[in-house]
Design a protein around this motif. Structure first.
Motif, PDB file in Angstrom:
ATOM      1  N   GLY A 207      11.147  13.046  22.491  1.00 18.57           N
ATOM      2  CA  GLY A 207      10.247  13.109  23.634  1.00 18.57           C
ATOM      3  C   GLY A 207       9.241  14.235  23.498  1.00 18.57           C
ATOM      4  O   GLY A 207       8.058  14.072  23.808  1.00 18.57           O
ATOM      5  N   ARG A 208       9.711  15.374  22.996  1.00 23.07           N
ATOM      6  CA  ARG A 208       8.831  16.529  22.801  1.00 23.07           C
ATOM      7  C   ARG A 208       7.824  16.265  21.680  1.00 23.07           C
ATOM      8  O   ARG A 208       6.629  16.541  21.841  1.00 23.07           O
ATOM      9  CB  ARG A 208       9.689  17.758  22.482  1.00 23.07           C
ATOM     10  CG  ARG A 208       8.888  19.046  22.321  1.00 23.07           C
ATOM     11  CD  ARG A 208       9.802  20.245  22.147  1.00 23.07           C
ATOM     12  NE  ARG A 208      10.623  20.150  20.936  1.00 23.07           N
ATOM     13  CZ  ARG A 208      11.917  19.865  20.908  1.00 23.07           C
ATOM     14  NH1 ARG A 208      12.565  19.642  22.047  1.00 23.07           N
ATOM     15  NH2 ARG A 208      12.583  19.798  19.772  1.00 23.07           N
ATOM     16  N   GLN A 209       8.280  15.716  20.573  1.00 25.13           N
ATOM     17  CA  GLN A 209       7.395  15.484  19.435  1.00 25.13           C
ATOM     18  C   GLN A 209       6.379  14.376  19.715  1.00 25.13           C
ATOM     19  O   GLN A 209       5.235  14.456  19.276  1.00 25.13           O
ATOM     20  CB  GLN A 209       8.223  15.133  18.196  1.00 25.13           C
ATOM     21  CG  GLN A 209       9.013  16.303  17.622  1.00 25.13           C
ATOM     22  CD  GLN A 209       9.874  15.896  16.440  1.00 25.13           C
ATOM     23  OE1 GLN A 209      10.437  14.804  16.402  1.00 25.13           O
ATOM     24  NE2 GLN A 209       9.987  16.791  15.467  1.00 25.13           N
ATOM     25  N   ALA A 210       6.817  13.324  20.424  1.00 23.30           N
ATOM     26  CA  ALA A 210       5.939  12.174  20.665  1.00 23.30           C
ATOM     27  C   ALA A 210       5.170  12.281  21.978  1.00 23.30           C
ATOM     28  O   ALA A 210       4.299  11.454  22.254  1.00 23.30           O
ATOM     29  CB  ALA A 210       6.761  10.882  20.652  1.00 23.30           C
ATOM     30  N   GLY A 211       5.509  13.267  22.815  1.00 23.76           N
ATOM     31  CA  GLY A 211       4.751  13.502  24.035  1.00 23.76           C
ATOM     32  C   GLY A 211       5.018  12.522  25.157  1.00 23.76           C
ATOM     33  O   GLY A 211       4.079  12.041  25.805  1.00 23.76           O
TER      34      GLY A 211
END
Length: 261
Positions: A207-211
């Motif tokens: 979720g953090r990496q893909a936004g």
């Protein structure tokens, strides 16, 4: 592969599991040896059962098995058919049968499966040949893009079939979340990293990496593992947020380039 046999049977409304049917891994190997004899090279367990810990949930997770033989013929498949049917009746997908030559050649077209097997597997019989087996990141990206869109379409189909039935809505969430985690593991590998064994940490990282907000997916995972029960009005609310999260992830994957990392 990813959604599993249970998914399709549930939404077709034709549960074909034999009541109380069980088949252990030991029995599966014994029967495969009886069928294939000296041509049976390897039987290996992969997927959540091979990862171990809390990742594998009894009655919710499949036992995924790859079977390597020196050669395959119609007669060989016919002889193995009763074994595969019994294994399926116990709630598992049929064994993934490959010849040795196919195993050595298919990493480019099934990189997600190979990456999972290479990271976590348990040998049940024989030896799994790993020399020269590698997963190319561009091949992984292409399969991830295809699989991600396919899973989104199947999720939408399941939502259509479930309608306002909360029991069916909950069932589709339970049945689909493991497939989403498989996509997440592939996404982390695209960044040249090893996916964390803990799926909650995995969802947070992706979720953090893909936004996008991965919290709805984590919530379903926690429900599946009996950490946070979903019930009542929380089911359709979670489903709506879950669908938005999956759509956001798929949109991101569609635009992802390996050169970006």
């Amino acid at each position: 592969r990813i959604w599993g046999w249970r998914w399709f049977q549930r939404w077709r409304g034709r549960w074909e599991l034999v009541g109380g049917s069980t088949m252990t891994l030991e029995e599966l190997v014994r029967r495969l040896r009886d069928v294939h004899g000296d041509t049976l090279y390897c039987v290996a367990l992969y997927g959540s059962a091979a990862r171990g810990g809390v990742e594998h949930v009894a009655d919710k997770s499949d036992y995924n098995v790859v079977v390597l033989v020196s050669s395959l013929s119609l007669e060989g498949l016919r002889k193995e058919s009763p074994v595969a049917r019994a294994w399926r009746a116990a709630g598992n997908p049929p064994p993934l049968n490959l010849t040795l030559n196919e195993w050595r050649r298919c990493a480019d077209i099934y990189p997600m499966e190979y990456a999972d097997i290479l990271q976590h597997h348990r040998i049940l019989h024989g030896t799994l040949p790993l020399d020269g087996i590698r997963v190319d990141r561009e091949h992984l990206r292409l399969q991830l893009e295809s699989e991600a869109m396919s899973k989104l379409l199947r999720l939408r189909h399941a939502v259509l079939l479930a309608g306002d039935d909360r029991a069916e809505q909950l069932a589709l969430l339970e049945s689909s979340v493991s497939a989403i985690m498989t996509l997440f593991r592939a996404y982390v590998r695209l960044h040249g990293e090893t996916p964390p064994a803990d799926s909650e940490a995995l969802a947070e990282q992706v979720g953090r990496q893909a936004g996008f907000d991965s919290a709805p997916i984590t919530r379903v995972w926690r429900h599946l593992h009996k950490k946070e029960k979903l019930a009542g009005d929380a089911i359709p609310t979670t489903l709506a947020a879950y669908l938005r999260s999956v759509q956001a992830f798929v949109a991101h994957v569609d635009e992802f380039e390996t050169s970006d990392v």
